[in-house]
Structures are given as C-alpha cells and as structure tokens.
Enzyme design. Structure first.
Site, PDB file in Angstrom:
ATOM      1  N   ASP A 198       4.296  65.701 125.942  1.00 63.13           N
ATOM      2  CA  ASP A 198       5.509  65.023 126.396  1.00 63.13           C
ATOM      3  C   ASP A 198       5.170  63.801 127.249  1.00 63.13           C
ATOM      4  O   ASP A 198       4.421  63.893 128.222  1.00 63.13           O
ATOM      5  CB  ASP A 198       6.357  66.004 127.209  1.00 63.13           C
ATOM      6  CG  ASP A 198       7.782  65.539 127.401  1.00 63.13           C
ATOM      7  OD1 ASP A 198       7.997  64.353 127.718  1.00 63.13           O
ATOM      8  OD2 ASP A 198       8.693  66.361 127.243  1.00 63.13           O
ATOM      9  N   THR A 240      13.421  63.699 125.782  1.00 62.07           N
ATOM     10  CA  THR A 240      12.630  64.790 125.220  1.00 62.07           C
ATOM     11  C   THR A 240      13.326  65.507 124.071  1.00 62.07           C
ATOM     12  O   THR A 240      12.781  65.616 122.970  1.00 62.07           O
ATOM     13  CB  THR A 240      12.272  65.786 126.334  1.00 62.07           C
ATOM     14  OG1 THR A 240      11.444  65.126 127.295  1.00 62.07           O
ATOM     15  CG2 THR A 240      11.529  66.997 125.775  1.00 62.07           C
ATOM     16  N   ASN A 277      19.205  65.420 126.830  1.00 68.01           N
ATOM     17  CA  ASN A 277      18.440  66.584 127.274  1.00 68.01           C
ATOM     18  C   ASN A 277      19.344  67.694 127.785  1.00 68.01           C
ATOM     19  O   ASN A 277      18.978  68.873 127.754  1.00 68.01           O
ATOM     20  CB  ASN A 277      17.459  66.199 128.374  1.00 68.01           C
ATOM     21  CG  ASN A 277      16.217  65.521 127.840  1.00 68.01           C
ATOM     22  OD1 ASN A 277      15.961  65.520 126.638  1.00 68.01           O
ATOM     23  ND2 ASN A 277      15.439  64.935 128.730  1.00 68.01           N
ATOM     24  N   ASP A 309       4.328  63.902 131.041  1.00 73.37           N
ATOM     25  CA  ASP A 309       5.666  63.495 131.451  1.00 73.37           C
ATOM     26  C   ASP A 309       5.924  63.737 132.933  1.00 73.37           C
ATOM     27  O   ASP A 309       6.402  62.849 133.643  1.00 73.37           O
ATOM     28  CB  ASP A 309       6.701  64.240 130.612  1.00 73.37           C
ATOM     29  CG  ASP A 309       8.123  63.802 130.912  1.00 73.37           C
ATOM     30  OD1 ASP A 309       8.485  62.680 130.521  1.00 73.37           O
ATOM     31  OD2 ASP A 309       8.871  64.577 131.532  1.00 73.37           O
ATOM     32  N   HIS A 360       6.715  60.930 135.825  1.00 72.86           N
ATOM     33  CA  HIS A 360       7.926  60.868 136.639  1.00 72.86           C
ATOM     34  C   HIS A 360       7.596  60.869 138.132  1.00 72.86           C
ATOM     35  O   HIS A 360       8.149  60.085 138.907  1.00 72.86           O
ATOM     36  CB  HIS A 360       8.829  62.061 136.334  1.00 72.86           C
ATOM     37  CG  HIS A 360       9.601  61.950 135.070  1.00 72.86           C
ATOM     38  ND1 HIS A 360      10.423  60.884 134.790  1.00 72.86           N
ATOM     39  CD2 HIS A 360       9.691  62.786 133.997  1.00 72.86           C
ATOM     40  CE1 HIS A 360      10.995  61.061 133.602  1.00 72.86           C
ATOM     41  NE2 HIS A 360      10.563  62.208 133.102  1.00 72.86           N
ATOM     42  N   ASP A 370       6.902  62.308 122.363  1.00 76.95           N
ATOM     43  CA  ASP A 370       8.331  62.072 122.166  1.00 76.95           C
ATOM     44  C   ASP A 370       8.800  60.720 122.681  1.00 76.95           C
ATOM     45  O   ASP A 370       9.813  60.191 122.218  1.00 76.95           O
ATOM     46  CB  ASP A 370       9.151  63.184 122.828  1.00 76.95           C
ATOM     47  CG  ASP A 370       8.734  63.435 124.272  1.00 76.95           C
ATOM     48  OD1 ASP A 370       7.727  62.851 124.723  1.00 76.95           O
ATOM     49  OD2 ASP A 370       9.419  64.223 124.954  1.00 76.95           O
ATOM     50  N   HIS A 371       8.105  60.159 123.649  1.00 73.34           N
ATOM     51  CA  HIS A 371       8.509  58.894 124.251  1.00 73.34           C
ATOM     52  C   HIS A 371       7.406  58.440 125.188  1.00 73.34           C
ATOM     53  O   HIS A 371       6.455  59.180 125.468  1.00 73.34           O
ATOM     54  CB  HIS A 371       9.825  59.038 125.030  1.00 73.34           C
ATOM     55  CG  HIS A 371       9.794  60.129 126.057  1.00 73.34           C
ATOM     56  ND1 HIS A 371       9.057  60.037 127.236  1.00 73.34           N
ATOM     57  CD2 HIS A 371      10.384  61.354 126.082  1.00 73.34           C
ATOM     58  CE1 HIS A 371       9.211  61.149 127.929  1.00 73.34           C
ATOM     59  NE2 HIS A 371       9.997  61.970 127.253  1.00 73.34           N
TER      60      HIS A 371
END
Length: 429
Positions: free
Chosen positions: A47, A83, A104, A207, A211, A254-255
C-alpha cells in the site's frame, strides 16, 4: 502457524482439484499458444508504494526482480487514488464508476452513516456492487483461491465468500517484519501444500509511514529497505518450496504519496471559511485528504458550487460535469458534488484537523500518485522495462495467466501482452 489474522475457510461446491499442475504438462499448439491449465499466480500489493520509492534507496531484491522479470516505468491507478477504490479496480478490472467502491469509508448520504475504513473491509454491502472480483470468477471456474488481508477479500459476493480469506488483526502494527515473514510463509504453504491457484497478499506499508512522516524522509527509506527484504524473503521461499517453475508473481501498489503543504493559514484549506456548510450541505466527507464529497441541501447545489469556485487550490465539480477521464461520472453512489484538491493540499471542513505529513487521493495523472509494478515467473520475459499503463489492465492479464474466462471489465490484454513470453500469448479473452 498463523498469528496475523482471523482465518475463514470456504470450499465452493464448484471447486475441483486440477490434475495437471506441472509446467511440463502444458502443450504448445500450432499457433504457438499455450493450452492446458495456467500457472499459479500471487498478487502482492504494498500500500502506498510510489513509483520512484526505490530510486533513492538501495533495493537489491527489487533490482533482482527487475532483471529476472519485468519492470514498468510506472503504473497509473484509477482516480480515486485511495486504497479501497484502487484495489477493487485491480481485482475487478473495472473503473471506479463501474465497480462503485467510491471511497475508503462506507457511507450513506441519506442516513449520514459513515463507517471507518477498517470496519468497511468487512461490510459486504459496500463491496458487492455487481462487479465480480477475480477471486469469485476464478473459483467459479474450478480454481482454488485465497486472500490475505487484501481489500475486498473478506466480503461476500452474491452470498459467496472468497474460498480462503484472512482479515487483519485490529490494532496490530502494519510494519511488523516478523509478521510479514509469517504471512509470506502461510501464503506459500497454500500454494505448495494445498495446491492453491490464485492468492492476493496485502501489506499496509509504506502507506502508514508515508502518512505519518512524509514520503521524502529517513523513515520512508527505512520502510522501503524492509519491503525489499520481504521481497527477498518471498523469492527465496518460492525457490525453497519448488514453486519457481509454476508461480507467477505480480508486485504492485494502489497509489503513490505526496508531501502535504503545511504553512499555517497559507496552505490550509478550510471550506467553512468560504461557505456555511451546515446551512448548505446535508452530507459531507471532507476531512479525508485531497478528495472530498458533498451533498447540497435541496435547491442549494448551484450556490454550493459558486462558493466552492472561490476556494483556492481546489476544483469542485457537479457530478454531471466530472471529466470523462476521471471515470467517476456514471457513479450512482457518489454525491452530487466532488472536490479535488491540488497536489499537496488537504481539505478541512470546519476546523484545521488534518495532521498527516504525506497523503494521496489526488488525481491519478499526478506523478506522485503513480505506483510500482514488478512481475516475474514462468510466463514473463526477463530484464524488460515496459512503458507505463493503467492498473485497470492488470485484471485481463491475470485472467490470461490463470486461463479463466474474464467477467465484464474495462481493461485489455493488448496493453500487457508484450510483457509475456511469446509462447504464452494468445488472443484477447
């Protein structure tokens, strides 16, 4: 031994054990195409792994994967770059407007229901939208499938669960390297000891680190090194369990992630400064990164859009006016107004509450939103760097590798056929 989640086992009545599992049993027809059963397939998602995360960190294992397989320059996720929507595009081959996992969080505009992300993963009514994920398509055609922590893998589809699925343990840290190795061991055992055909494996990093600390930090480099070690552990495990000749592996994400702009009163976007949200809106999800949704009160949509047009660093759309390239316009679930922040800006509704130093949710055309793509295995070419492509095309590629007839989808096998060894290429599904 499984320590990382709750295990559910379901054997679909149509699932049968295939007798021809070895790569030696495949036949080449007169046109050079493979007949017989497909190879096994493992789809791994890290992720938030931005496309360039391995360029400023030593990643010997990912480098090796590139030499023994294929690396894309980058892969473009769908808009939305979140996600759940992005993972469901991967596993269904449908744009977000078609599969309708549009956030999400599970939500209901009429009742103001908002279900947090981790709880949404267990709510079948959010995922079971009519788009059929590959797990269900494959097991309905006789394959044995499993999902380990993968978004959507814990839902039922028309009452049918994924054959084997493991939920994440609530509150367990996503960066536990010991658990990662246990999860890899478990998945490889499914292939080698129980003859699984298709498994999806999800990791929640990088991920969370992106963040919490931002994408351009020492912490980001540390988690990429950990991921690289996990990839090496996976590769060695494949060899140790004699799966090398019969297992294709796709490693993706996913990103991406971008640095959040944080100058007080300069970069912060607080929408209530520009319009009275309580008066004009009946529903909203606005404190969630760079993407927001809003339902105006009856007769107030024009007033809402006029006010939002004056907010700096965002673009607001009436749903009917969303550009076709977003692949969101046809959605029935999305509220009448969507808000897209410019790269690096985050939305706040009434107060400045956003604390993330890195985020996603921005338009997929932004380079910071692009993702990694690596593949290796018996059906793939070696030492190839491919041109970029959209993640929606992964689904028909996976159907081809598994030799299953695809459900309706928006992808094309033509986009990825050059990644494959010539004798594995056949006409589009």
């Amino acid at each position: 031994m499984l320590k990382s989640g709750v295990l559910f086992l379901f054997r679909h009545p149509q699932t049968v054990k295939k007798s021809l599992r070895s790569s030696q049993m495949k036949l080449i027809d007169a046109d050079g195409r493979v007949s017989g059963p497909g190879h096994k397939l493992l789809l791994v998602s890290f992720d938030g792994f931005r496309w360039d995360y391995d360029q400023d960190v030593e990643t010997p294992e990912l480098d090796l994967i590139s030499r023994i397989g294929v690396r894309a320059k980058y892969m473009t996720p769908p808009t939305l770059t979140m996600t759940s929507p992005s993972h469901f595009t991967t596993i269904t081959g449908r744009w977000v407007e078609d599969h309708e996992v549009v956030h999400n969080m599970m939500f209901d505009q009429k009742t103001n229901l908002k279900v947090p992300h981790k709880q949404t993963l267990r709510r079948s009514e959010w995922w079971d939208t009519g788009a059929t994920p590959l797990w269900i398509t494959a097991q309905n055609q006789g394959l044995k499938v499993g999902s380990f922590h993968f978004p959507g893998g814990g839902a039922n589809y028309s009452g049918q669960p994924v054959g084997r699925h493991v939920f994440e343990t609530p509150g367990f840290p996503d960066d536990n390297e010991t658990e990662w190795r246990q999860n890899i061991d478990q998945v490889l055992d499914w292939f080698s000891e129980e003859d699984f055909d298709f498994v999806t494996l999800y990791f929640g990093e990088p991920d969370n680190v992106g963040h919490a600390h931002g994408p351009d930090t020492p912490q980001h480099k540390n988690i990429i090194r950990q991921i690289d070690r996990a990839v090496g552990y996976l590769r060695r495990g494949i060899d140790a369990q004699n799966l090398t000749r019969d297992l294709n592996v796709i490693i993706t994400s996913d990103h991406g992630m971008t640095t959040v702009k944080k100058r007080p009163l300069v970069d912060e976007i607080v929408l209530n400064w520009y319009l009275p949200l309580l008066k004009l809106a009946s529903f909203e999800i606005l404190d969630y990164g760079g993407f927001g949704i809003l339902t105006p009160r009856p007769g107030k949509e024009a007033e809402v859009l006029e006010a939002l047009a004056k907010v700096p660093n965002i673009t607001a759309f009436a749903k009917s006016q969303i550009p076709e390239s977003f692949h969101l316009k046809k959605s029935q679930r999305l509220p009448p107004v969507i808000i897209q922040a410019q790269l690096g800006f985050n939305l706040n509704s009434r107060f400045i509450v956003y604390v993330n130093k890195g985020d996603h949710g921005y338009h997929s055309g932004e380079m910071d939103m692009k993702t990694i793509f690596r593949v290796f295995g018996p059906d793939f070419r070696r030492d190839l760097v491919s041109e970029p492509f959209d993640s929606v095309h992964l689904y028909p590629l996976m159907c081809h590798l598994l030799r299953v007839t695809a459900a309706p989808h928006n992808g094309s096998t033509q986009v990825t056929q050059d990644l494959l060894l010539q004798h594995t290429i056949k006409a589009a599904l």
